[in-house]
Write an enzyme that holds these catalytic residues in place. Structure first.
Site, PDB file in Angstrom:
ATOM      1  N   GLY A  46       0.836  -1.189   0.000  1.00 25.01           N
ATOM      2  CA  GLY A  46       0.000   0.000   0.000  1.00 25.01           C
ATOM      3  C   GLY A  46       0.874   1.242   0.000  1.00 25.01           C
ATOM      4  N   GLN A  51       3.431   9.913   0.517  1.00 25.57           N
ATOM      5  CA  GLN A  51       4.700   9.186   0.685  1.00 25.57           C
ATOM      6  C   GLN A  51       5.655   9.448  -0.489  1.00 25.57           C
ATOM      7  OE1 GLN A  51       2.520   5.328   1.822  1.00 25.57           O
ATOM      8  NE2 GLN A  51       4.460   5.175   2.926  1.00 25.57           N
ATOM      9  N   CYS A  92       5.822  -0.030   7.149  1.00 25.33           N
ATOM     10  CA  CYS A  92       5.496   1.113   6.289  1.00 25.33           C
ATOM     11  C   CYS A  92       6.706   1.423   5.426  1.00 25.33           C
ATOM     12  CB  CYS A  92       5.157   2.328   7.159  1.00 25.33           C
ATOM     13  SG  CYS A  92       4.750   3.813   6.223  1.00 25.33           S
ATOM     14  N   LEU A  93       6.470   1.698   4.150  1.00 24.21           N
ATOM     15  CA  LEU A  93       7.584   2.028   3.257  1.00 24.21           C
ATOM     16  C   LEU A  93       8.299   3.298   3.709  1.00 24.21           C
ATOM     17  CD1 LEU A  93       5.924   1.156  -0.170  1.00 24.21           C
ATOM     18  CD2 LEU A  93       7.774  -0.096   0.979  1.00 24.21           C
ATOM     19  N   HIS A 134      -4.399   2.070   7.645  1.00 21.54           N
ATOM     20  CA  HIS A 134      -3.018   2.544   7.716  1.00 21.54           C
ATOM     21  C   HIS A 134      -2.795   3.650   6.666  1.00 21.54           C
ATOM     22  CE1 HIS A 134       1.504   1.750   7.884  1.00 21.54           C
ATOM     23  NE2 HIS A 134       1.377   2.429   6.763  1.00 21.54           N
ATOM     24  N   GLU A 135      -3.276   3.409   5.444  1.00 18.09           N
ATOM     25  CA  GLU A 135      -3.072   4.390   4.366  1.00 18.09           C
ATOM     26  C   GLU A 135      -3.908   5.646   4.586  1.00 18.09           C
ATOM     27  OE1 GLU A 135      -0.613   3.878   2.613  1.00 18.09           O
ATOM     28  OE2 GLU A 135      -0.364   1.734   2.994  1.00 18.09           O
ATOM     29  N   HIS A 138      -2.154   8.104   6.668  1.00 12.92           N
ATOM     30  CA  HIS A 138      -1.180   8.942   5.944  1.00 12.92           C
ATOM     31  C   HIS A 138      -1.844  10.205   5.402  1.00 12.92           C
ATOM     32  CE1 HIS A 138       2.510   6.627   5.956  1.00 12.92           C
ATOM     33  NE2 HIS A 138       1.908   5.532   5.521  1.00 12.92           N
TER      34      HIS A 138
HETATM   35  C1  QAP Z   1       0.936  -0.635   4.979  1.00  8.81           C
HETATM   36  O1  QAP Z   1       3.005  -1.283   4.164  1.00  8.81           O
HETATM   37  C2  QAP Z   1       0.474  -1.841   5.722  1.00  8.81           C
HETATM   38  O2  QAP Z   1       9.798  -1.971   6.345  1.00  8.81           O
HETATM   39  C3  QAP Z   1       1.719  -0.963   3.731  1.00  8.81           C
HETATM   40  O3  QAP Z   1      11.666  -2.782   4.595  1.00  8.81           O
HETATM   41  C4  QAP Z   1       1.228  -2.364   6.745  1.00  8.81           C
HETATM   42  O4  QAP Z   1       3.627  -1.902   2.114  1.00  8.81           O
HETATM   43  C5  QAP Z   1      -0.701  -2.439   5.409  1.00  8.81           C
HETATM   44  C6  QAP Z   1       7.678  -2.547   3.444  1.00  8.81           C
HETATM   45  C7  QAP Z   1       0.799  -3.482   7.425  1.00  8.81           C
HETATM   46  C8  QAP Z   1      -1.135  -3.551   6.078  1.00  8.81           C
HETATM   47  C9  QAP Z   1      -0.382  -4.083   7.091  1.00  8.81           C
HETATM   48  C10 QAP Z   1       8.071  -2.216   4.714  1.00  8.81           C
HETATM   49  C11 QAP Z   1       8.636  -2.972   2.538  1.00  8.81           C
HETATM   50  C12 QAP Z   1       6.274  -2.437   3.016  1.00  8.81           C
HETATM   51  C13 QAP Z   1       9.399  -2.309   5.083  1.00  8.81           C
HETATM   52  C14 QAP Z   1       3.931  -1.727   3.272  1.00  8.81           C
HETATM   53  C15 QAP Z   1      10.362  -2.725   4.169  1.00  8.81           C
HETATM   54  C16 QAP Z   1       9.975  -3.054   2.899  1.00  8.81           C
HETATM   55  C17 QAP Z   1       5.294  -1.934   3.784  1.00  8.81           C
HETATM   56 CO    CO Z   2       2.655   3.595   5.523  1.00 11.24          CO
END
Ligand code: QAP
Ligand code: CO
Length: 171
Positions: A46, A51, A92-93, A134-135, A138
């Protein structure tokens, strides 16, 4: 389509409240295409427009295993449908390599405009419910580490700063 740079904490732009968009046009679709390409490149599920530094109320997501089912949420409104909270270990990215548990309503209704600009409504549960909430945060300038203790949050920010610095030096 272009892979854009992802902002990381503590970038102050991540605290902005994003603005509603007037409607879905080709320029907005180009932004959404870049967001999806950026999300896939970073192996995320997501991404919110802020971001990549764009303060518009736009979210992209792909929860498929095959990474070929992008979804688009413009001007989303999320309404909880239950008091039941479920914990999930979120990442989170914008907070790379940090994961911690956050509790959120287990079932929500989402109203939004889709990629074509048509209004839609659906019910989200499980990972979909976690991700959309979560999004949505943001879009309000909230990052998941804001829900953690100050100690955990400060530690997370320092770790991310160190990681970003080391990656910048390697390049
Ligand atoms: C948000 O998160 C989310 O630390 C999206 O090193 C989180 O795409 C939605 C990511 C939890 C549902 C559940 C994170 C990739 C990606 C990192 C992400 C990383 C590489 C996170
Ligand atoms: Co995030």
């Amino acid at each position: 389509m272009t892979v854009r740079a992802i902002l990381t904490v503590p970038d102050p732009r991540l605290k902005l409240v994003s603005k509603p968009v007037a409607g879905v046009d080709d320029d907005l679709r180009a932004l959404m295409d870049d967001m999806v390409e950026t999300m896939y490149d970073a192996e995320g599920i997501g991404l919110a427009a802020i971001q990549i530094g764009v303060d518009k109320r736009v979210i992209v997501m792909d929860l498929s295993d095959t990474r070929d089912r992008p979804r688009y949420f413009v001007n989303p409104v999320v309404t909880p449908l239950t008091d039941e909270l479920k914990p999930y270990s979120e990442g989170c990215l914008s907070v790379p390599e940090i994961y911690d548990e956050v509790e959120r309503p287990a079932r929500v209704k989402i109203s939004y405009l889709d990629y074509g600009g048509a209004p839609r409504e659906e019910i989200a549960e499980d990972l979909f419910a976690v991700c959309i909430q979560h999004e949505m945060d943001h879009l309000e300038g909230i990052v998941f580490i804001d829900y953690l203790s100050r100690l955990k949050r400060d530690r997370a920010v320092r770790r991310v700063q160190k990681l970003v610095k080391s990656k910048g030096e390697a390049a």
